[in-house]
Design a protein around this motif. Structure first.
Motif, PDB file in Angstrom:
ATOM      1  N   LEU A 185       0.858  -1.182   0.000  1.00 50.58           N
ATOM      2  CA  LEU A 185       0.000   0.000   0.000  1.00 50.58           C
ATOM      3  C   LEU A 185       0.894   1.232   0.000  1.00 50.58           C
ATOM      4  O   LEU A 185       1.764   1.380   0.861  1.00 50.58           O
ATOM      5  CB  LEU A 185      -0.895   0.008   1.240  1.00 50.58           C
ATOM      6  CG  LEU A 185      -1.844   1.203   1.362  1.00 50.58           C
ATOM      7  CD1 LEU A 185      -2.874   1.203   0.222  1.00 50.58           C
ATOM      8  CD2 LEU A 185      -2.557   1.186   2.716  1.00 50.58           C
ATOM      9  N   GLN A 186       0.676   2.094  -0.992  1.00 50.10           N
ATOM     10  CA  GLN A 186       1.475   3.310  -1.121  1.00 50.10           C
ATOM     11  C   GLN A 186       0.549   4.520  -1.118  1.00 50.10           C
ATOM     12  O   GLN A 186      -0.355   4.631  -1.948  1.00 50.10           O
ATOM     13  CB  GLN A 186       2.306   3.258  -2.407  1.00 50.10           C
ATOM     14  CG  GLN A 186       3.291   2.100  -2.442  1.00 50.10           C
ATOM     15  CD  GLN A 186       4.083   2.023  -3.728  1.00 50.10           C
ATOM     16  OE1 GLN A 186       3.793   2.716  -4.707  1.00 50.10           O
ATOM     17  NE2 GLN A 186       5.095   1.166  -3.761  1.00 50.10           N
ATOM     18  N   ILE A 187       0.768   5.413  -0.157  1.00 49.65           N
ATOM     19  CA  ILE A 187      -0.016   6.642  -0.018  1.00 49.65           C
ATOM     20  C   ILE A 187       0.977   7.792   0.060  1.00 49.65           C
ATOM     21  O   ILE A 187       1.956   7.718   0.817  1.00 49.65           O
ATOM     22  CB  ILE A 187      -0.881   6.620   1.261  1.00 49.65           C
ATOM     23  CG1 ILE A 187      -1.744   5.361   1.299  1.00 49.65           C
ATOM     24  CG2 ILE A 187      -1.754   7.865   1.346  1.00 49.65           C
ATOM     25  CD1 ILE A 187      -2.475   5.158   2.621  1.00 49.65           C
ATOM     26  N   PRO A 188       0.770   8.859  -0.715  1.00 46.04           N
ATOM     27  CA  PRO A 188       1.697   9.990  -0.650  1.00 46.04           C
ATOM     28  C   PRO A 188       1.918  10.482   0.781  1.00 46.04           C
ATOM     29  O   PRO A 188       0.964  10.614   1.544  1.00 46.04           O
ATOM     30  CB  PRO A 188       0.982  11.064  -1.504  1.00 46.04           C
ATOM     31  CG  PRO A 188       0.149  10.278  -2.463  1.00 46.04           C
ATOM     32  CD  PRO A 188      -0.316   9.075  -1.705  1.00 46.04           C
ATOM     33  N   THR A 189       3.186  10.721   1.124  1.00 38.93           N
ATOM     34  CA  THR A 189       3.689  11.204   2.420  1.00 38.93           C
ATOM     35  C   THR A 189       3.715  10.116   3.498  1.00 38.93           C
ATOM     36  O   THR A 189       4.222  10.353   4.594  1.00 38.93           O
ATOM     37  CB  THR A 189       2.935  12.431   2.975  1.00 38.93           C
ATOM     38  OG1 THR A 189       1.658  12.024   3.504  1.00 38.93           O
ATOM     39  CG2 THR A 189       2.728  13.506   1.913  1.00 38.93           C
ATOM     40  N   PHE A 190       3.182   8.908   3.227  1.00 41.47           N
ATOM     41  CA  PHE A 190       3.226   7.803   4.190  1.00 41.47           C
ATOM     42  C   PHE A 190       4.337   6.818   3.818  1.00 41.47           C
ATOM     43  O   PHE A 190       4.754   6.731   2.664  1.00 41.47           O
ATOM     44  CB  PHE A 190       1.895   7.041   4.207  1.00 41.47           C
ATOM     45  CG  PHE A 190       0.789   7.739   4.939  1.00 41.47           C
ATOM     46  CD1 PHE A 190       0.489   7.424   6.264  1.00 41.47           C
ATOM     47  CD2 PHE A 190       0.021   8.708   4.303  1.00 41.47           C
ATOM     48  CE1 PHE A 190      -0.546   8.054   6.937  1.00 41.47           C
ATOM     49  CE2 PHE A 190      -1.022   9.348   4.967  1.00 41.47           C
ATOM     50  CZ  PHE A 190      -1.301   9.026   6.294  1.00 41.47           C
ATOM     51  N   GLN A 191       4.772   6.046   4.804  1.00 36.99           N
ATOM     52  CA  GLN A 191       5.690   4.950   4.537  1.00 36.99           C
ATOM     53  C   GLN A 191       5.000   3.895   3.675  1.00 36.99           C
ATOM     54  O   GLN A 191       3.792   3.716   3.764  1.00 36.99           O
ATOM     55  CB  GLN A 191       6.134   4.287   5.848  1.00 36.99           C
ATOM     56  CG  GLN A 191       6.874   5.176   6.808  1.00 36.99           C
ATOM     57  CD  GLN A 191       7.105   4.493   8.152  1.00 36.99           C
ATOM     58  OE1 GLN A 191       6.263   3.724   8.615  1.00 36.99           O
ATOM     59  NE2 GLN A 191       8.249   4.758   8.771  1.00 36.99           N
ATOM     60  N   ASN A 192       5.769   3.214   2.857  1.00 45.82           N
ATOM     61  CA  ASN A 192       5.215   2.069   2.135  1.00 45.82           C
ATOM     62  C   ASN A 192       4.960   0.940   3.135  1.00 45.82           C
ATOM     63  O   ASN A 192       5.704   0.773   4.103  1.00 45.82           O
ATOM     64  CB  ASN A 192       6.187   1.587   1.044  1.00 45.82           C
ATOM     65  CG  ASN A 192       6.242   2.548  -0.112  1.00 45.82           C
ATOM     66  OD1 ASN A 192       5.491   3.519  -0.197  1.00 45.82           O
ATOM     67  ND2 ASN A 192       7.181   2.301  -1.020  1.00 45.82           N
ATOM     68  N   ALA A 193       3.904   0.148   2.884  1.00 42.94           N
ATOM     69  CA  ALA A 193       3.553  -0.924   3.812  1.00 42.94           C
ATOM     70  C   ALA A 193       3.123  -2.160   3.031  1.00 42.94           C
ATOM     71  O   ALA A 193       2.399  -2.053   2.038  1.00 42.94           O
ATOM     72  CB  ALA A 193       2.417  -0.474   4.727  1.00 42.94           C
ATOM     73  N   THR A 194       3.562  -3.328   3.479  1.00 45.04           N
ATOM     74  CA  THR A 194       3.147  -4.591   2.884  1.00 45.04           C
ATOM     75  C   THR A 194       2.010  -5.172   3.726  1.00 45.04           C
ATOM     76  O   THR A 194       2.129  -5.316   4.945  1.00 45.04           O
ATOM     77  CB  THR A 194       4.314  -5.589   2.844  1.00 45.04           C
ATOM     78  OG1 THR A 194       5.374  -5.026   2.051  1.00 45.04           O
ATOM     79  CG2 THR A 194       3.877  -6.912   2.224  1.00 45.04           C
ATOM     80  N   LEU A 195       0.893  -5.479   3.054  1.00 45.60           N
ATOM     81  CA  LEU A 195      -0.312  -5.937   3.747  1.00 45.60           C
ATOM     82  C   LEU A 195      -0.769  -7.271   3.193  1.00 45.60           C
ATOM     83  O   LEU A 195      -0.630  -7.547   1.998  1.00 45.60           O
ATOM     84  CB  LEU A 195      -1.445  -4.919   3.570  1.00 45.60           C
ATOM     85  CG  LEU A 195      -1.159  -3.492   4.070  1.00 45.60           C
ATOM     86  CD1 LEU A 195      -2.293  -2.568   3.662  1.00 45.60           C
ATOM     87  CD2 LEU A 195      -0.991  -3.484   5.576  1.00 45.60           C
ATOM     88  N   GLU A 196      -1.322  -8.092   4.064  1.00 51.45           N
ATOM     89  CA  GLU A 196      -1.868  -9.397   3.665  1.00 51.45           C
ATOM     90  C   GLU A 196      -3.357  -9.262   3.396  1.00 51.45           C
ATOM     91  O   GLU A 196      -4.085  -8.697   4.206  1.00 51.45           O
ATOM     92  CB  GLU A 196      -1.625 -10.435   4.756  1.00 51.45           C
ATOM     93  CG  GLU A 196      -2.097 -11.827   4.378  1.00 51.45           C
ATOM     94  CD  GLU A 196      -1.813 -12.845   5.462  1.00 51.45           C
ATOM     95  OE1 GLU A 196      -2.298 -14.002   5.318  1.00 51.45           O
ATOM     96  OE2 GLU A 196      -1.144 -12.499   6.458  1.00 51.45           O
ATOM     97  N   ILE A 197      -3.810  -9.791   2.272  1.00 53.06           N
ATOM     98  CA  ILE A 197      -5.220  -9.752   1.909  1.00 53.06           C
ATOM     99  C   ILE A 197      -5.939 -10.946   2.540  1.00 53.06           C
ATOM    100  O   ILE A 197      -5.453 -12.077   2.491  1.00 53.06           O
ATOM    101  CB  ILE A 197      -5.420  -9.798   0.382  1.00 53.06           C
ATOM    102  CG1 ILE A 197      -4.714  -8.598  -0.276  1.00 53.06           C
ATOM    103  CG2 ILE A 197      -6.886  -9.804   0.019  1.00 53.06           C
ATOM    104  CD1 ILE A 197      -4.728  -8.652  -1.783  1.00 53.06           C
ATOM    105  N   THR A 198      -7.089 -10.681   3.135  1.00 52.62           N
ATOM    106  CA  THR A 198      -7.894 -11.754   3.706  1.00 52.62           C
ATOM    107  C   THR A 198      -9.214 -11.859   2.946  1.00 52.62           C
ATOM    108  O   THR A 198      -9.579 -10.952   2.194  1.00 52.62           O
ATOM    109  CB  THR A 198      -8.195 -11.498   5.193  1.00 52.62           C
ATOM    110  OG1 THR A 198      -8.942 -10.279   5.321  1.00 52.62           O
ATOM    111  CG2 THR A 198      -6.913 -11.390   5.999  1.00 52.62           C
ATOM    112  N   GLY A 199      -9.928 -12.972   3.152  1.00 49.83           N
ATOM    113  CA  GLY A 199     -11.218 -13.163   2.503  1.00 49.83           C
ATOM    114  C   GLY A 199     -12.315 -12.417   3.213  1.00 49.83           C
ATOM    115  O   GLY A 199     -12.085 -11.722   4.193  1.00 49.83           O
ATOM    116  N   GLU A 200     -13.550 -12.603   2.709  1.00 49.96           N
ATOM    117  CA  GLU A 200     -14.702 -11.908   3.282  1.00 49.96           C
ATOM    118  C   GLU A 200     -14.905 -12.317   4.726  1.00 49.96           C
ATOM    119  O   GLU A 200     -14.713 -13.468   5.102  1.00 49.96           O
ATOM    120  CB  GLU A 200     -15.960 -12.260   2.480  1.00 49.96           C
ATOM    121  CG  GLU A 200     -15.998 -11.534   1.139  1.00 49.96           C
ATOM    122  CD  GLU A 200     -17.324 -11.745   0.438  1.00 49.96           C
ATOM    123  OE1 GLU A 200     -18.165 -10.840   0.518  1.00 49.96           O
ATOM    124  OE2 GLU A 200     -17.515 -12.804  -0.174  1.00 49.96           O
TER     125      GLU A 200
END
Length: 200
Positions: A185-200
């Motif tokens: 996840l990349q958002i301007p002015t924030f650190q980059n972050a690696t996220l795990e996707i989960t199901g519903e």
């Protein structure tokens, strides 16, 4: 004993027997105040709760704001606590979180999170429209979805963020392939972050 007295005695016995049978039937059916009727109010094991709606405006899983998957630091005391990264059956991935201003000063640069597209800034104001989700395995970048009026499917009109305040936020992206379990996840002015996707 006369016939009339015999007849009266039979009627009395019949009335007593009938009353006893009715009383026994009512008690057996749980008609008393022992809580027997309360069981009818409980759902059976085969029933499920009605679906709730999340912050995206569609049906989905409600994020648990008490669980923080990852905290992403921004500038000047801004922090995004990510609560869930959910893939739904509609082909979307929704990131839910809590945006916090941990400093003692108001934050006024949220417009930087919208990106540089002027039409989008006019439509959404300060928003998370500038966020992107990167699938490194497939080498693809996904942008925040938009509606027919060019508004992002993300938190909009953020404005100034008061000191020591917090608010719920979300961003919705097209879903990467089912084989992709992690994204950046990349958002301007924030650190980059690696996220795990989960199901519903």
């Amino acid at each position: 004993m006369s016939m009339w007295q015999v007849s009266q005695a039979r009627r009395t016995v019949l009335a007593v027997v009938t009353t006893s049978v009715l009383t026994f039937s009512l008690v057996s059916c749980g008609g008393g105040d022992d809580g027997g009727d309360k069981a009818a109010d409980k759902p059976s094991t085969g029933q499920t709760a009605a679906p709730q709606e999340n912050g995206t405006g569609g049906k989905g899983t409600v994020a648990d704001d008490s669980e923080v998957i990852l905290s992403i630091k921004g500038q000047d005391g801004i922090v995004l606590d990510v609560n869930s990264v959910i893939r739904d059956s509609g082909g979307f991935v929704t990131v839910n979180g809590v945006l916090k201003n941990t400093s003692d000063k108001d934050y006024s640069d949220a417009i930087l999170w919208t990106g540089s597209e002027l039409d989008l800034i006019r439509a959404a104001g300060a928003s998370f429209a500038g966020a992107t989700m990167v699938d490194k395995a497939e080498k693809k970048r996904y942008y925040v979805l938009r509606d027919t009026e060019n508004r992002p499917l993300a938190t909009m009109k953020i404005g100034n963020i008061k000191a020591n305040s917090e608010q719920n936020v979300f961003m919705q992206f097209p879903a990467p392939p089912e084989s992709t379990a992690e994204v950046d996840l990349q958002i301007p002015t924030f650190q980059n972050a690696t996220l795990e996707i989960t199901g519903e």
